[in-house]
Design a protein around this motif. Structure first.
Motif, PDB file in Angstrom:
ATOM      1  N   THR A 176       0.623  -1.435  -0.002  1.00 32.55           N
ATOM      2  CA  THR A 176      -0.150   0.174  -0.187  1.00 32.55           C
ATOM      3  C   THR A 176       0.619   0.999   0.113  1.00 32.55           C
ATOM      4  OG1 THR A 176       0.363   0.186   2.264  1.00 32.55           O
ATOM      5  CG2 THR A 176      -1.590  -1.510   1.072  1.00 32.55           C
ATOM      6  N   THR A 177       2.069   1.137   0.647  1.00 29.95           N
ATOM      7  CA  THR A 177       2.733   2.108   0.466  1.00 29.95           C
ATOM      8  C   THR A 177       3.330   2.750  -0.647  1.00 29.95           C
ATOM      9  OG1 THR A 177       4.943   1.067   0.955  1.00 29.95           O
ATOM     10  CG2 THR A 177       4.178   1.872   2.399  1.00 29.95           C
ATOM     11  N   GLN A 178       3.033   1.963  -1.913  1.00 30.73           N
ATOM     12  CA  GLN A 178       3.578   2.639  -3.184  1.00 30.73           C
ATOM     13  C   GLN A 178       2.522   2.746  -4.241  1.00 30.73           C
ATOM     14  OE1 GLN A 178       4.982  -0.589  -2.114  1.00 30.73           O
ATOM     15  NE2 GLN A 178       6.860  -0.306  -2.237  1.00 30.73           N
ATOM     16  N   ALA A 179       1.209   2.959  -3.087  1.00 36.20           N
ATOM     17  CA  ALA A 179       0.170   3.319  -3.487  1.00 36.20           C
ATOM     18  C   ALA A 179      -0.041   4.901  -4.335  1.00 36.20           C
ATOM     19  CB  ALA A 179      -1.212   3.197  -3.487  1.00 36.20           C
ATOM     20  N   GLY A 180       1.128   5.629  -2.707  1.00 37.63           N
ATOM     21  CA  GLY A 180       0.833   6.871  -3.402  1.00 37.63           C
ATOM     22  C   GLY A 180       1.581   7.519  -4.330  1.00 37.63           C
ATOM     23  N   ALA A 181       3.049   6.606  -5.218  1.00 37.01           N
ATOM     24  CA  ALA A 181       3.899   7.317  -5.814  1.00 37.01           C
ATOM     25  C   ALA A 181       3.528   8.088  -6.952  1.00 37.01           C
ATOM     26  CB  ALA A 181       4.736   6.259  -6.398  1.00 37.01           C
ATOM     27  N   VAL A 182       4.511   9.073  -7.145  1.00 36.88           N
ATOM     28  CA  VAL A 182       4.674  10.158  -7.696  1.00 36.88           C
ATOM     29  C   VAL A 182       5.558  10.288  -9.072  1.00 36.88           C
ATOM     30  CG1 VAL A 182       4.870  13.003  -8.403  1.00 36.88           C
ATOM     31  CG2 VAL A 182       4.500  11.920  -6.078  1.00 36.88           C
ATOM     32  N   PRO A 183       4.265  10.098 -10.710  1.00 39.43           N
ATOM     33  CA  PRO A 183       5.460   9.853 -11.261  1.00 39.43           C
ATOM     34  C   PRO A 183       6.786  10.849 -11.735  1.00 39.43           C
ATOM     35  CG  PRO A 183       3.402  10.383 -12.132  1.00 39.43           C
ATOM     36  CD  PRO A 183       3.065  10.845 -10.957  1.00 39.43           C
ATOM     37  N   ASN A 184       7.465  10.026 -12.302  1.00 40.16           N
ATOM     38  CA  ASN A 184       8.909  10.876 -12.863  1.00 40.16           C
ATOM     39  C   ASN A 184      10.174  10.865 -13.624  1.00 40.16           C
ATOM     40  OD1 ASN A 184       9.899   8.800 -10.536  1.00 40.16           O
ATOM     41  ND2 ASN A 184      11.314  10.426 -10.200  1.00 40.16           N
ATOM     42  N   THR A 185      10.495  10.566 -13.632  1.00 41.34           N
ATOM     43  CA  THR A 185      12.209  10.535 -14.503  1.00 41.34           C
ATOM     44  C   THR A 185      12.842   9.917 -13.606  1.00 41.34           C
ATOM     45  OG1 THR A 185      11.514  12.218 -15.777  1.00 41.34           O
ATOM     46  CG2 THR A 185      13.647  11.337 -16.225  1.00 41.34           C
ATOM     47  N   VAL A 186      13.166   8.781 -13.733  1.00 41.89           N
ATOM     48  CA  VAL A 186      14.071   7.240 -13.448  1.00 41.89           C
ATOM     49  C   VAL A 186      15.391   7.338 -13.530  1.00 41.89           C
ATOM     50  CG1 VAL A 186      11.702   6.785 -12.004  1.00 41.89           C
ATOM     51  CG2 VAL A 186      11.887   5.443 -13.943  1.00 41.89           C
ATOM     52  N   SER A 187      15.607   7.203 -14.917  1.00 36.50           N
ATOM     53  CA  SER A 187      16.427   6.335 -15.887  1.00 36.50           C
ATOM     54  C   SER A 187      17.692   7.845 -15.966  1.00 36.50           C
ATOM     55  CB  SER A 187      16.059   5.795 -17.468  1.00 36.50           C
ATOM     56  OG  SER A 187      15.390   4.490 -16.781  1.00 36.50           O
ATOM     57  N   GLY A 188      18.950   7.679 -16.211  1.00 33.87           N
ATOM     58  CA  GLY A 188      19.762   8.071 -16.502  1.00 33.87           C
ATOM     59  C   GLY A 188      21.007   8.207 -17.931  1.00 33.87           C
ATOM     60  N   ASP A 189      21.674   8.833 -17.232  1.00 36.43           N
ATOM     61  CA  ASP A 189      22.431   8.874 -18.887  1.00 36.43           C
ATOM     62  C   ASP A 189      23.670   8.431 -18.681  1.00 36.43           C
ATOM     63  OD1 ASP A 189      22.734   9.236 -21.757  1.00 36.43           O
ATOM     64  OD2 ASP A 189      23.061  11.241 -21.012  1.00 36.43           O
ATOM     65  N   GLY A 190      24.286   7.425 -18.086  1.00 34.87           N
ATOM     66  CA  GLY A 190      25.663   6.492 -17.834  1.00 34.87           C
ATOM     67  C   GLY A 190      25.718   7.214 -16.461  1.00 34.87           C
ATOM     68  N   GLY A 191      25.469   7.376 -15.333  1.00 37.13           N
ATOM     69  CA  GLY A 191      26.117   8.120 -14.155  1.00 37.13           C
ATOM     70  C   GLY A 191      26.350   7.379 -13.056  1.00 37.13           C
ATOM     71  N   ASN A 192      26.738   7.405 -11.996  1.00 38.58           N
ATOM     72  CA  ASN A 192      27.103   6.474 -10.946  1.00 38.58           C
ATOM     73  C   ASN A 192      26.443   6.868  -9.199  1.00 38.58           C
ATOM     74  OD1 ASN A 192      28.932   8.535 -10.214  1.00 38.58           O
ATOM     75  ND2 ASN A 192      30.578   7.959 -10.110  1.00 38.58           N
ATOM     76  N   ARG A 193      25.188   7.292  -9.616  1.00 38.28           N
ATOM     77  CA  ARG A 193      24.730   8.073  -8.736  1.00 38.28           C
ATOM     78  C   ARG A 193      23.162   6.783  -8.749  1.00 38.28           C
ATOM     79  NH1 ARG A 193      25.117  14.661  -7.788  1.00 38.28           N
ATOM     80  NH2 ARG A 193      26.719  14.648  -6.976  1.00 38.28           N
ATOM     81  N   ILE A 194      22.779   6.066  -7.540  1.00 34.54           N
ATOM     82  CA  ILE A 194      21.321   5.789  -7.282  1.00 34.54           C
ATOM     83  C   ILE A 194      21.587   7.009  -6.292  1.00 34.54           C
ATOM     84  CG2 ILE A 194      19.976   4.109  -6.596  1.00 34.54           C
ATOM     85  CD1 ILE A 194      23.076   2.295  -7.340  1.00 34.54           C
ATOM     86  N   GLY A 195      19.257   6.738  -6.616  1.00 30.29           N
ATOM     87  CA  GLY A 195      18.478   7.807  -5.211  1.00 30.29           C
ATOM     88  C   GLY A 195      17.506   6.833  -5.034  1.00 30.29           C
ATOM     89  N   THR A 196      17.236   6.775  -4.230  1.00 26.63           N
ATOM     90  CA  THR A 196      15.988   6.327  -3.523  1.00 26.63           C
ATOM     91  C   THR A 196      15.040   7.260  -2.777  1.00 26.63           C
ATOM     92  OG1 THR A 196      17.034   5.544  -1.444  1.00 26.63           O
ATOM     93  CG2 THR A 196      16.929   3.959  -3.347  1.00 26.63           C
ATOM     94  N   LEU A 197      13.881   7.003  -2.482  1.00 28.06           N
ATOM     95  CA  LEU A 197      13.025   8.518  -1.463  1.00 28.06           C
ATOM     96  C   LEU A 197      12.017   6.190  -1.425  1.00 28.06           C
ATOM     97  CD1 LEU A 197      11.053  10.279  -1.353  1.00 28.06           C
ATOM     98  CD2 LEU A 197       9.150  10.106  -2.972  1.00 28.06           C
ATOM     99  N   ARG A 198      12.264   6.801   0.437  1.00 31.59           N
ATOM    100  CA  ARG A 198      11.846   5.929   1.233  1.00 31.59           C
ATOM    101  C   ARG A 198      10.202   6.402   1.812  1.00 31.59           C
ATOM    102  NH1 ARG A 198      16.309   3.707   2.804  1.00 31.59           N
ATOM    103  NH2 ARG A 198      17.964   4.311   1.295  1.00 31.59           N
ATOM    104  N   VAL A 199       9.476   4.887   2.469  1.00 34.87           N
ATOM    105  CA  VAL A 199       8.111   5.194   2.849  1.00 34.87           C
ATOM    106  C   VAL A 199       7.918   6.004   3.494  1.00 34.87           C
ATOM    107  CG1 VAL A 199       6.317   4.152   4.163  1.00 34.87           C
ATOM    108  CG2 VAL A 199       7.507   2.650   2.796  1.00 34.87           C
ATOM    109  N   ASN A 200       8.628   6.592   4.518  1.00 33.51           N
ATOM    110  CA  ASN A 200       9.141   8.460   5.384  1.00 33.51           C
ATOM    111  C   ASN A 200       8.493   9.222   4.817  1.00 33.51           C
ATOM    112  OD1 ASN A 200      11.414   8.035   4.499  1.00 33.51           O
ATOM    113  ND2 ASN A 200      12.248   7.667   6.734  1.00 33.51           N
TER     114      ASN A 200
END
Length: 294
Positions: free
Chosen positions: A21-45
């Protein structure tokens, strides 16, 4: 693609009993990159975390009360719960710059920043974080940036792309679109009937039908990723007619960047692999509602 996708993916898979149920409110966005070395996450809180370097690098908390995170190069963008878009440039501990208010989507690419406002206006700036905004279009429901291309899907389901300066002319790409994706000289659209189409080359190139029953489409370099409505994630590498490789089951999001592939599972586990399409998955974090790669 960012957008249409994640929310649609979550909703579809939640109905199938795969998403929490926590994912149900996720906001659409751009999630793919262009070959960088960073990873981002948005947590439940609502906390946004970013790591830089290898897949086992240490997470750095970037912000709280976040509903979207996006990455590009050495820039990080977040959209907070009050509709404010913030961007930082440089290291992971750089200072945030307030970019815009009344925002429902933020997009980054190179030295461009785009925002989609609550009233449907799409604005893009180019250069420094304090550059001047240029209004690009009205009645927009999705905004996408890549290099010197800007893509939008308008409320009537038409996908438009422009190439060059911020004041370049729009080219009508497709009707009945629910999402648009850009990467290099490739354009992808996800149609309302679940068909994913990609073209390569100029804005008037011919479309190639990539897959059916798709709820998310992502592009990065010469890779194409799709999330099917049954939770299967597939990726192909090379030409538009290359063969698909099955990457994961029970996924609710897929992200691509260079030789990295990321998936978010319905239970909140975020996994990333680096290298070939058959590389080994690494568990990055749990309690995740959104995964982004730079």
């Amino acid at each position: 693609m960012k957008r249409k996708k994640l929310a649609a993916a979550v909703a579809a898979l939640a109905l199938a009993g795969l998403a929490g149920t926590t994912q149900a409110g996720a906001v659409p966005n751009t999630v793919s990159g262009d070959g960088g070395n960073r990873i981002g996450t948005l947590r439940v809180n609502g906390d946004a975390f970013v790591k830089e370097g290898g897949l086992s690098a240490t997470w750095v908390k970037e912000s709280g009360d976040v509903k979207q995170i996006t990455l590009s190069g050495n820039r990080i963008g977040v959209l907070t719960g009050d509709g404010v878009a913030w961007v930082k440039e440089g290291g992971l501990s750089a200072t945030w710059v307030k970019e815009a208010t009344d925002v429902k989507q933020i997009a980054l690419s190179g030295n461009r920043i785009g925002v989609l406002k609550d009233n449907g206006e799409a604005h893009v700036k180019e250069g420094g974080l304090s550059a001047t905004w240029v209004k690009e279009s009205d009645k927009v429901k999705e905004l996408e940036l890549s290099g010197n291309r800007i893509g939008v899907v308008t409320g009537d389901g038409v996908a438009w792309v422009k190439e060059g300066g911020l004041s370049a002319s729009w080219v009508r790409e497709s009707d009945n679109a629910i999402g648009i994706e850009l990467a290099g000289n490739r354009i992808g659209v996800l149609a309302g009937n679940g068909v994913a189409w990609v073209k390569e080359g100029g804005l008037s190139a011919s479309w190639v039908r990539e897959a059916d029953d798709v709820i998310q489409l992502e592009l990065s370099g010469n890779r194409i990723g799709i999330l099917k409505d049954n939770g299967e994630a597939h990726v192909k590498e090379g030409g538009l007619s290359a063969s698909w490789v099955h990457e994961y089951n029970q996924a609710i999001q897929i992200a691509l960047s260079g030789n990295r592939i990321g998936v978010l599972k319905g239970d909140g586990d975020a996994r990333v692999k680096e290298g070939g399409l058959s590389a080994t998955w690494v568990l990055e974090a749990d309690n995740v509602t959104e995964l982004a790669l730079s």
